[in-house]
Design an enzyme around this catalytic site. Structure first.
Site, PDB file in Angstrom:
ATOM      1  N   CYS A 113       0.854  -1.192   0.000  1.00  0.00           N
ATOM      2  CA  CYS A 113       0.000   0.000   0.000  1.00  0.00           C
ATOM      3  C   CYS A 113       0.892   1.245   0.000  1.00  0.00           C
ATOM      4  O   CYS A 113       1.720   1.403  -0.896  1.00  0.00           O
ATOM      5  CB  CYS A 113      -0.935  -0.080   1.211  1.00  0.00           C
ATOM      6  SG  CYS A 113      -2.065   1.287   1.471  1.00  0.00           S
ATOM      7  N   ASP A 161      -8.444  -2.926  -7.973  1.00  0.00           N
ATOM      8  CA  ASP A 161      -7.969  -1.870  -7.072  1.00  0.00           C
ATOM      9  C   ASP A 161      -8.526  -0.529  -7.554  1.00  0.00           C
ATOM     10  O   ASP A 161      -8.209  -0.053  -8.638  1.00  0.00           O
ATOM     11  CB  ASP A 161      -6.437  -1.849  -7.085  1.00  0.00           C
ATOM     12  CG  ASP A 161      -5.854  -0.965  -5.985  1.00  0.00           C
ATOM     13  OD1 ASP A 161      -6.476   0.045  -5.623  1.00  0.00           O
ATOM     14  OD2 ASP A 161      -4.751  -1.285  -5.495  1.00  0.00           O
ATOM     15  N   HIS A 193      -7.549  -3.821  -3.805  1.00  0.00           N
ATOM     16  CA  HIS A 193      -6.405  -3.279  -3.075  1.00  0.00           C
ATOM     17  C   HIS A 193      -6.225  -4.094  -1.786  1.00  0.00           C
ATOM     18  O   HIS A 193      -7.185  -4.576  -1.202  1.00  0.00           O
ATOM     19  CB  HIS A 193      -6.667  -1.807  -2.743  1.00  0.00           C
ATOM     20  CG  HIS A 193      -5.488  -1.099  -2.154  1.00  0.00           C
ATOM     21  ND1 HIS A 193      -4.404  -0.712  -2.926  1.00  0.00           N
ATOM     22  CD2 HIS A 193      -5.210  -0.718  -0.886  1.00  0.00           C
ATOM     23  CE1 HIS A 193      -3.520  -0.111  -2.138  1.00  0.00           C
ATOM     24  NE2 HIS A 193      -3.982  -0.113  -0.900  1.00  0.00           N
TER      25      HIS A 193
END
Length: 226
Positions: A113, A161, A193
């Site tokens: 991330c 995502d 994600h």
């Protein structure tokens, strides 16, 4: 398996979570947190790398702060000074290479991330890294910074995502190709994600297992001693 330590950085000290394998010396890896902070999942991932034979260090870029709600995590991520964070990541690499348990001449870096973007950015700013892995991290801005990438790159992304769509991955692919860099980019079908985080609803076992396999193979290939 691991323990909290501090290492020198930016004229001061940065805390971090260090996990050692059963046999040393071994290759070193810097593990970079998600926007939540140095929370149990990242410590667990650091332990997993140690169980696979790496000396792994996760620097605490928030210096003790950990978010539990998205709004809080977003606030901490927005307040993070990226230049300072990159300097701490590079300092973590330098610290690993100074330890007798670590077999150089370079270390790996992997981030998730927010940490994925920082992983790539750090590898563009230092030659201490022999391999970099990005789990669904944002592209550098400007993306031309990848011209300074000093090592092979592995990027792992989810097709679903919402924040980093496949178009952004393709933009990175094009920039890396134009810069003549060595890289592999993979987009997992229907994966959202944070598909690797097994503590969240976003977890997708099939994609996560394959991404972990690719990550270990990538580090083992590129962190061989000179």
């Amino acid at each position: 398996m691991g323990t909290m330590i501090t290492f020198p950085s930016n004229g001061g000290e940065t805390p971090g979570y260090l996990a050692l394998p059963s046999t040393t010396p071994a290759p070193g890896i810097v593990v970079i947190q998600e926007w939540w902070g140095l929370e149990p999942h990242i410590r667990d991932v650091t332990d997993r790398f140690a169980a696979e034979g790496f000396v792994a260090l996760a620097p605490d870029l928030y210096h003790g702060k950990v978010a539990t709600e998205p709004d809080e995590a977003r606030k901490l991520a927005m307040e993070l000074e990226y230049d300072r964070a990159v300097a701490e990541i590079i300092a973590a690499a330098r610290y690993l290479l100074s330890r007798a348990e670590v077999r150089g001449p370079k270390v790996g870096v992997v981030g998730f991330c927010m940490g994925g973007g920082l992983s790539l950015l750090s590898a563009c700013r230092s030659d201490l890294f022999g391999a970099a892995v990005v789990f669904y991290g944002r592209n550098p801005n400007p993306i031309e910074q990848v011209r300074s990438l000093t090592c092979p790159l592995l990027g792992l992304y989810g097709e679903a995502d919402q924040g980093i769509p496949p178009t952004e991955v393709e933009r990175l692919r094009q920039a890396l190709q134009e810069a003549g860099k060595q890289f592999e980019l993979h987009i997992y079908p229907n994966a959202p994600h944070a598909f690797f985080n097994d503590t969240r609803a976003s977890y997708r076992p099939e994609a996560a297992i394959d991404a972990w396999r690719r990550t270990l193979a990538f580090f083992r290939q590129h962190l061989k001693t000179a």
